[in-house]
Design a protein around this motif. Structure first.
Motif, mmCIF file in Angstrom:
data_model
loop_
_atom_site.group_PDB
_atom_site.id
_atom_site.type_symbol
_atom_site.label_atom_id
_atom_site.label_comp_id
_atom_site.label_asym_id
_atom_site.label_seq_id
_atom_site.Cartn_x
_atom_site.Cartn_y
_atom_site.Cartn_z
ATOM 1 N N ASP A 1 -10.890 28.143 -9.282
ATOM 2 C CA ASP A 1 -10.347 29.420 -9.750
ATOM 3 C C ASP A 1 -9.998 30.303 -8.561
ATOM 4 O O ASP A 1 -8.933 30.908 -8.500
ATOM 5 N N ARG B 1 -6.932 29.089 -6.799
ATOM 6 C CA ARG B 1 -5.703 29.356 -7.539
ATOM 7 C C ARG B 1 -5.314 30.824 -7.504
ATOM 8 O O ARG B 1 -4.145 31.160 -7.418
ATOM 9 N N CYS B 2 -6.305 31.667 -7.582
ATOM 10 C CA CYS B 2 -5.995 33.092 -7.677
ATOM 11 C C CYS B 2 -5.764 33.756 -6.325
ATOM 12 O O CYS B 2 -5.095 34.770 -6.248
ATOM 13 N N TYR B 3 -6.323 33.180 -5.262
ATOM 14 C CA TYR B 3 -6.243 33.884 -3.976
ATOM 15 C C TYR B 3 -5.658 33.083 -2.831
ATOM 16 O O TYR B 3 -4.969 33.625 -1.980
ATOM 17 N N THR C 1 -5.260 39.590 -17.485
ATOM 18 C CA THR C 1 -5.418 39.348 -16.054
ATOM 19 C C THR C 1 -6.858 39.521 -15.598
ATOM 20 O O THR C 1 -7.276 38.953 -14.608
ATOM 21 N N CYS D 1 -9.319 36.638 -14.518
ATOM 22 C CA CYS D 1 -9.411 36.002 -13.220
ATOM 23 C C CYS D 1 -10.362 36.810 -12.346
ATOM 24 O O CYS D 1 -9.978 37.749 -11.672
ATOM 25 N N SER E 1 -12.141 35.990 -9.814
ATOM 26 C CA SER E 1 -12.474 35.499 -8.482
ATOM 27 C C SER E 1 -12.328 36.557 -7.414
ATOM 28 O O SER E 1 -12.763 36.374 -6.299
ATOM 29 N N GLN E 2 -11.688 37.653 -7.763
ATOM 30 C CA GLN E 2 -11.590 38.729 -6.780
ATOM 31 C C GLN E 2 -12.983 39.123 -6.309
ATOM 32 O O GLN E 2 -13.187 39.485 -5.167
ATOM 33 N N SER F 1 -10.417 30.361 -17.164
ATOM 34 C CA SER F 1 -9.787 30.059 -15.889
ATOM 35 C C SER F 1 -9.358 28.617 -15.782
ATOM 36 O O SER F 1 -8.390 28.309 -15.108
ATOM 37 N N ASP G 1 0.972 31.591 -12.550
ATOM 38 C CA ASP G 1 -0.155 32.314 -11.974
ATOM 39 C C ASP G 1 0.248 33.012 -10.681
ATOM 40 O O ASP G 1 -0.042 34.184 -10.454
#
Length: 265
Positions: free
Chosen positions: A135, A138-140, A184, A187, A189-190, A227, A241
């Motif tokens: 995750d 993918r997100c960062y 949003t 997600c 993972s931030q 996710s 994404d």
DNA sequence: AAGGTACCCAACCGCCTGGGC
DNA sequence: CGCCCAGGCGGTTGGGTACCT
């Protein structure tokens, strides 16, 4: 096996075999032999060429180092993206992944994964194959790689003719629509990777500033069900994404085309 | 400058599979 | 059918090197 080949095999086994790094002489011997006789039949090659190496060793040296179309140097952002994406699909199928990266070997990709990707996972104190880590990637990580890729005029130029010939398929459009409906805030993972360190010569410095949360926090903050819904574990969802939130100057169709281009060729 | 540490990557190892006999 | 071998693959290791301190 015939008696003749058996005795040849025994001689071969009795011969003092060399190990360790290859010398220039050995390399040129191998190259010359393959130029004359072609690839394959590695044990025969090892016996006939005069190299005091096993067939396996000859094969490995040729495929991973001497073959003319081997690419040298760092993996590009596009190549890294592709590795991340394909690994999420297939896991540690290095040779299969390597088929989609012309000039790159399975060994190189495996090394990349173990040294760069698993390092990030270690820093986060999570398993590299866990949904939490995927995750985060993918997100960062992937969006940043996409930004790097989009900065390359050459790639953009290459993508344009491809797109004109390969419009997005209906499945992609469907996936994109579904993905767009996801809130949003799913997600999370931030929380995990506020500043994912880039792989570079000053990793140490970046990692030193990076303070990962404890395992417990990670487990709480990332909902696996959303996710990593299998419905989104394909190329098109990655593109959706990545373009989400205006991270990239690329449009969804362009990014999708680029990834599809890599997948196909 | 020297020692310690982390990283990179070439090479090796063991296992698996497919084909020939 | 079972054995043997070659080739392929993923996992692991160790030497070289760059980077701190």
């Amino acid at each position: 096996m015939s008696d003749k080949s058996s005795s040849s095999s025994i001689k071969y086994q009795e011969m003092e075999l060399r190990r360790g790094p290859w010398t220039l002489e050995e390399d040129s011997l191998l190259i010359h032999y393959i130029a004359c006789h072609g690839e394959g039949r590695w044990n025969l090659l090892a016996r006939s060429s005069g190299l005091k190496r096993t067939g396996k060793s000859c094969r490995l040296r040729w495929l991973n180092y001497l073959k003319p179309d081997i690419k040298r140097g760092n993996l590009s952002a596009e190549e890294q993206l592709l590795i991340l994406e394909l690994h999420s699909k297939w896991g540690n199928r290095w040779s299969r992944i390597a088929q989609y990266l012309p000039g790159r070997t399975d060994n190189e990709i495996k090394n990349y994964w173990r040294t760069r990707v698993q390092k990030q996972a270690r820093q986060l104190r999570v398993d590299a194959n866990s949904s939490v880590f995927r995750d985060a990637v993918r997100c960062y990580w992937m969006p940043r790689l996409l930004d790097e890729a989009s900065a390359s005029a050459a790639i953009a130029a290459a993508a344009t003719p491809f797109l004109s010939q390969h419009p997005p398929d209906p499945q992609f459009l469907h996936d994109r629509q579904e993905f767009a409906q996801l809130p949003t805030e799913n997600c999370h993972s931030q929380v995990l990777i506020p500043h994912m360190p880039q792989s570079s010569s000053n990793d140490q410095d970046q990692l030193a500033r990076f303070d990962p949360p404890p395992m417990e926090a990670a487990a709480i903050t990332t909902p696996d069900d959303v996710s990593f819904d299998p419905a989104f574990s394909n190329c098109s969802d990655i593109v959706s994404d990545m373009t989400n939130g205006g991270q990239s100057e690329w449009g969804m169709d362009e990014l999708y085309g680029m990834l599809r281009g890599y997948m196909k060729y």
